[in-house]
Design a protein around this motif. Structure first.
Motif, PDB file in Angstrom:
ATOM      1  N   ASN A 170       6.241  -9.738   0.782  1.00  0.00           N
ATOM      2  CA  ASN A 170       5.120  -9.234   1.564  1.00  0.00           C
ATOM      3  C   ASN A 170       3.800  -9.715   1.035  1.00  0.00           C
ATOM      4  N   ARG A 189      -5.544  -1.517   1.454  1.00  0.00           N
ATOM      5  CA  ARG A 189      -6.061  -2.776   1.980  1.00  0.00           C
ATOM      6  C   ARG A 189      -5.713  -3.961   1.092  1.00  0.00           C
ATOM      7  N   GLU A 202      10.040  -6.566  -3.622  1.00  0.00           N
ATOM      8  CA  GLU A 202       9.580  -6.543  -2.250  1.00  0.00           C
ATOM      9  C   GLU A 202       8.235  -7.245  -2.107  1.00  0.00           C
ATOM     10  N   GLU A 203       7.443  -7.024  -3.115  1.00  0.00           N
ATOM     11  CA  GLU A 203       6.103  -7.609  -3.105  1.00  0.00           C
ATOM     12  C   GLU A 203       6.179  -9.084  -2.777  1.00  0.00           C
ATOM     13  N   THR A 208       1.002  -9.922   3.462  1.00  0.00           N
ATOM     14  CA  THR A 208       0.422  -8.677   3.948  1.00  0.00           C
ATOM     15  C   THR A 208      -0.627  -8.153   2.981  1.00  0.00           C
ATOM     16  N   SER A 209      -0.299  -8.213   1.709  1.00  0.00           N
ATOM     17  CA  SER A 209      -1.199  -7.600   0.755  1.00  0.00           C
ATOM     18  C   SER A 209      -2.449  -8.437   0.474  1.00  0.00           C
ATOM     19  N   THR A 211       0.910  -0.870   8.786  1.00  0.00           N
ATOM     20  CA  THR A 211       0.135  -2.103   8.832  1.00  0.00           C
ATOM     21  C   THR A 211      -1.144  -1.938   8.054  1.00  0.00           C
ATOM     22  N   LEU A 242      -1.552  -0.019   5.650  1.00  0.00           N
ATOM     23  CA  LEU A 242      -1.113  -0.123   4.268  1.00  0.00           C
ATOM     24  C   LEU A 242      -0.599  -1.517   3.996  1.00  0.00           C
ATOM     25  N   SER A 243      -0.873  -1.979   2.810  1.00  0.00           N
ATOM     26  CA  SER A 243      -0.156  -3.175   2.377  1.00  0.00           C
ATOM     27  C   SER A 243       1.278  -2.732   2.143  1.00  0.00           C
ATOM     28  N   GLU A 244       2.190  -3.633   2.360  1.00  0.00           N
ATOM     29  CA  GLU A 244       3.580  -3.280   2.128  1.00  0.00           C
ATOM     30  C   GLU A 244       3.788  -2.898   0.677  1.00  0.00           C
ATOM     31  N   GLU A 245       3.124  -3.624  -0.172  1.00  0.00           N
ATOM     32  CA  GLU A 245       3.244  -3.374  -1.600  1.00  0.00           C
ATOM     33  C   GLU A 245       3.086  -1.897  -1.877  1.00  0.00           C
ATOM     34  N   ARG A 297      -5.748 -11.686   4.431  1.00  0.00           N
ATOM     35  CA  ARG A 297      -5.020 -12.559   5.376  1.00  0.00           C
ATOM     36  C   ARG A 297      -5.557 -13.992   5.319  1.00  0.00           C
TER      37      ARG A 297
END
Lengths: 199, 199, 199, 199
Positions: free
Chosen positions: B107, A25, B103-104, B110-111, A99, A101-104, B114
């Motif tokens: 994204n 999250r 990558e972080e 996302t992490s 989704t 999951l965080s992308e990180e 929101r």
DNA sequence: AATGAATGAGCATTCATTCAT
DNA sequence: AATGAATGAATGCTCATTCAT
């Protein structure tokens, strides 16, 4: 498994569950070990007894989770539907994961000075590869994947779809906003889009 | 732009440059504002005077960077080559970016809880969309993209490729290890892979 | 020294004073940086801004303290009394120091994996040596130290006395319990004890 | 001693041995009870069953070790060499001990809030004193120690030498770097250095 | 009697942010 | 306008000690 081991196992599962929830999250850095400990109902020291470091907890948890996920996907592959249906279902499941999951989460190794989680990579890589080989073989056999396509490229292509699907998966609706069919078309026939004749 | 403004502008550019370098290399959380300040040759307080928070610095920097990137891509689109060549070049450039970037980086939204960087999203989205509409229109016109494909799906598909390309871009060789041609094939004709007849 | 520097200097002196008190009373490990910070009226972070690590704070503080001590001893050497009297006074002062100090204090380098405080060693060594050379030269000149005795051995012998004196200095009485004269005899004429003829 | 007691005795010896090794190498604070337990092949709880606290383990271990050391020295005193030779041998042995031991080891009582290890002090003191009385008596009898010297002062003087010797004992060579003879001269005749006539 | 497992309290250190100058 | 200095709150991690088994 005696009394000690049973209790320990249960606590580990609890820790895994909470760690997964929180890390996915909020991302690795924003979650503190103390927070995980508290929500899992154990002391921070217990986590350190089990895993040694926060890094290791993270890696162990990912491996645990990967194993469980792959088991589900394998079961789908073994079911009796068409390859296209199976593909779609696996993609949707992965999209849900990604989704949530965080992308990180997925890209831990990229952001860290490489090497920290080389271990994860190697571990997952093999298991994931086994799954994919099965997947590709089936796709070729049913005529959905061109016989000359290498496993390597196919794997790359598949993971590409899943990642992006996950990214687009609407965070509000929890549903793919766009037609899944269109996406499957893209998957099998690309942007230029000749229709598949054998299906 | 008078003397004051010129100096301020120069400092901001310096801060942007350092922030980009550090954030992209080590990720948002691992870079401290003090570190950026020091390497940019300003006081931390100055950064707070300009940007207010670390979050805001991050977002402003991304917007700045996005603008610069898009400018480059538009110039490529306006050049005289074939659509396939342009596509390949843009993809390779983005791939380079995405490997250099953690990558972080990409994204962030996302992490985070929101909303923090909703702003970025809205800002970039529009500019990026403009670019893509131009891109897709050209692709259709030259027959590389099926006329019925919507912009939305095409955009998704394109970004999918770039992301994955970035991920696979070999960190050692700084070159895609695998044939770029195969990938372009996949891009235009998908996994089932009927050859494009018009090319 | 402007306003900033003056304030900073004052805080550093405060930190040095508190650190000395606490470290010497309770030993390096038992004193926490937070404790020092609190008693010195600063935030722990300030100490880290100044010194970087607890180790460094310790070393810097020792150097500071050594300088101050040596200044006092040099003043005694420059005074107008006999060599025996000066020797006795310096010994008593050092004894006071060494009791007040935990021994661990003095032997930091021994207990740590060597190298941590090599720096201290080198720093002090030189300054201390300068002082001793002066001391020995004076002793020889006044006939209290045999002309053939090397500085090295004399230094060793002197420090031996001070250390032990410090250890025996009665923790209750804060006074040497035994006759200082006897000890001075030992110092100059050894256990076998021939009386000095020139005095 | 029955089976239970024999096993217990063996475990205690193991714990003593490991505790000595670790404490002397790294100092009291840097060694954890868990570490000792692990290396001794017992559970931490066992150590607490036997010794109650870490402090107590430390003290018991020192007493055990002191007894063993004194036994060795007494055997030397009872051998047939000259007093000077015996003195030198004992000094060298102690020096070896003191280098092997971290100094902190020896000065536990000083650094701790007094009283914690008063017990050790009282215990050792007596045994050590017995040994020294024997030592001094012998020295006087053989003419190496002046008849009027009190035991107290002689003891102080002797321990002074040993401590310093230990400190100077070269950590690399494991040999005293400097001539032992010079030191013995100092020991018997002091800094002013009249030669002993009776030898 | 012995232990595996668990923990509460503590520690060195970091960092986004503020504010007097 | 710009900054040097300061900090409160947090974080990963350790360890002496306890207790159910």
């Amino acid at each position: 498994m005696n009394g000690y081991e049973r209790r320990k196992h249960k606590k580990m599962e609890q820790i895994y569950a909470v760690a997964f929830q929180l890390f996915s999250r909020h991302g690795y850095q924003k979650v503190s070990v103390n927070e995980i400990a508290q929500q899992a109902g154990v002391s921070p020291a217990t986590i350190y007894n089990y895993f040694g470091t926060k890094d290791q907890l993270y890696m162990d948890m990912i491996m645990d989770w990967t194993d469980k996920q792959l088991a589900v996907y394998e079961r789908i592959l073994d079911s009796g539907r068409s390859f296209a249906e199976k593909t779609q279902e696996i993609m949707l499941l992965e999209a849900k994961n990604l989704t949530f999951l965080s992308e990180e989460f997925r890209n831990f190794q990229t952001s860290e000075e490489r090497g920290i989680s080389q271990t994860i990579q190697q571990y997952s890589e093999e298991k994931v590869k086994d799954f994919f080989m099965k997947f590709v073989a089936l796709g070729k056999q049913e005529g959905y994947i061109h016989k000359d396509q290498t496993e390597e490229v196919t794997m790359l292509y598949f993971s590409m779809f899943m990642h992006e699907l996950g990214r687009r998966w609407d965070s509000g609706n929890r549903e793919y906003n766009g037609s899944m069919e269109t996406l499957m078309e893209l998957f099998f026939y690309g942007l230029a889009g000749q229709k598949h004749e054998g299906s």
